[in-house]
Design an enzyme around this catalytic site. Structure first.
Site: not given
Ligand code: PLP
Length: 392
Positions: A265-268, A304, A308, A336-337, A365
């Site tokens: 199950e590959l995503g990235r 990201r 992370y 505004c963070e 992502y």
């Protein structure tokens, strides 16, 4: 790398936007399917990495299956033409509504993450007079050696069933007449670049495989999940993952018996390199200690780095073909963070209002995690023109 033509095109467009290189996407998918075919491995695409329609079309056309983690992902997979017998559904918190919809769609398999979930799926299947195919997601307690926010295969993580619960699983399966046990599922984390991790995973899977054999429970499918990492530092020189070496690890270390299927199950690894977030410099703020580049894209378009502490290669693509002085900037967004910062002390050509900034390797992502915080607009996606392919 962006050509002068790209820059011209980008200058006409409203920023920010995601730019998809569909040729690279196609090449990546082909590299993966060809490498997997040598061993008759089955590849599923993890939709959560990117469910952009063009991405889904590319995966579906390549004959890849779908790995879903929500009812809406199951729905999207079916709507984009993935065959129901290639759809798998994982997730620690599947709701009754999601399970019912997946039963109606007659998906290939539920990857079940707790004993209680087994009972719930059995009850819902019984109410429909159906049998649900299930695989047990086992927590193999293998360290993915990746960022702790994207580690999923340790006992302290919420995912999967721990091995000391397997007796309970066996007992439950025997009593659940509307479940068909088809195999075991593992997924130990994401952005794994050390192939040794997958070798360790194989060792654990082999041990558990023996355990199931001893219990007289036949495994049809060994699903070893995804997690293969990409090179965020060198997106141009390393644009396609080394799928050959990845699958080779499994072919050398995973024990597979006659008739068993191996699923991935590959995503990235399939999508990350094929998109960049393109934004513009709104303001340059020169301070005594720090210089800031304030972009029109922020954590609402690519979270990201903030979520992370992830690295993305940042380029001033308006200045790539000219001589320049290098200056260190903190590259920040407009939200505004205080955490809305892509990276501090980025060495870039001296930059000006209106310069185009590319945030590379944003295909996984990225767009899928966009939010409307600060009542921000949803930004558009722009696609490369397909390469002229000779049809013979
Ligand atoms: C997210 C996820 C994947 C894909 O992970 P990548 O690191 O993107 O390859 C595969 N399987 C499951 C169950 C997941 O949750």
């Amino acid at each position: 790398m962006f050509s002068a033509q790209h820059i011209n095109q980008f200058n006409q467009l409203e920023t920010p936007f995601y730019y998809y290189d569909l040729n690279l996407l196609q090449k990546t998918v082909t590299a993966c399917t060809q490498a997997a075919a040598q061993y008759h491995y089955h590849v599923h695409y993890a939709l959560k990495a990117n469910f952009n329609p063009k991405v889904l079309q590319t995966m579906q056309a390549a004959g890849i299956g779908a790995d879903c983690v929500s009812g809406n992902e199951v729905k999207a997979a079916i709507e984009h033409g993935f065959s129901n017998n290639k759809v798998v559904f994982a997730g620690v918190g599947k709701s009754d509504r999601e399970i019912n919809a997946a039963l109606d769609a007659d998906i290939f398999c539920f990857n079940v993450e707790s004993v209680q979930e087994l009972v719930v799926i059995n009850d819902l299947a019984a109410a429909k007079g159906k049998t649900a195919r299930v695989a047990i997601r086992i927590n193999p307690n293998v360290d993915a050696h990746t960022h702790h926010y994207i580690t999923t295969g340790l006992e302290e993580n919420k995912f999967g069933i721990n091995t000391w619960q397997l007796d309970d699983v066996l007992f439950t399966l025997k009593n659940c007449t509307n479940l068909e046990f088809i195999g075991v599922h593992f997924h130990v984390g994401s952005q794994i670049t050390n192939l040794e991790v997958f070798k360790n995973l194989c060792t654990r899977v082999n041990e558990l495989h023996n355990w199931f054999d001893n219990q007289g429970l036949a495994i049809k499918v060994l699903n070893v999940g995804g997690g293969l990492g990409v090179d965020y530092y060198n997106p141009d020189t390393n644009s396609i993952c080394d799928f050959e070496s990845y699958f080779k690890v499994f072919s050398e270390h995973l024990r597979v018996k006659e008739g068993q299927e191996v699923h991935f199950e590959l995503g990235r690894a399939l999508v990350a390199q094929s998109a960049s977030l393109i934004s513009k410099v709104l303001y340059v703020k020169n301070g005594q200690k720090k210089n800031f580049l304030i972009l029109d894209a922020g954590m609402t378009e690519l979270i990201r780095p903030m979520l992370y502490q992830a690295y993305h290669h940042i380029e001033n693509i308006s200045k790539q073909h000219t001589a320049y002085n290098t200056i260190n900037y903190d590259v920040v967004g407009p939200i505004c963070e205080s955490t809305d910062c892509f990276r501090t002390d980025v060495a870039l050509p001296e930059s000006h209002r209106g310069d185009l900034i590319a945030m590379r390797t944003a295909g996984a992502y990225g767009e899928v995690m966009a939010s409307g915080y600060n009542l921000r607009d949803r930004v558009q996606s722009v696609y490369s023109q397909p390469e002229q392919v000779e049809v013979v």
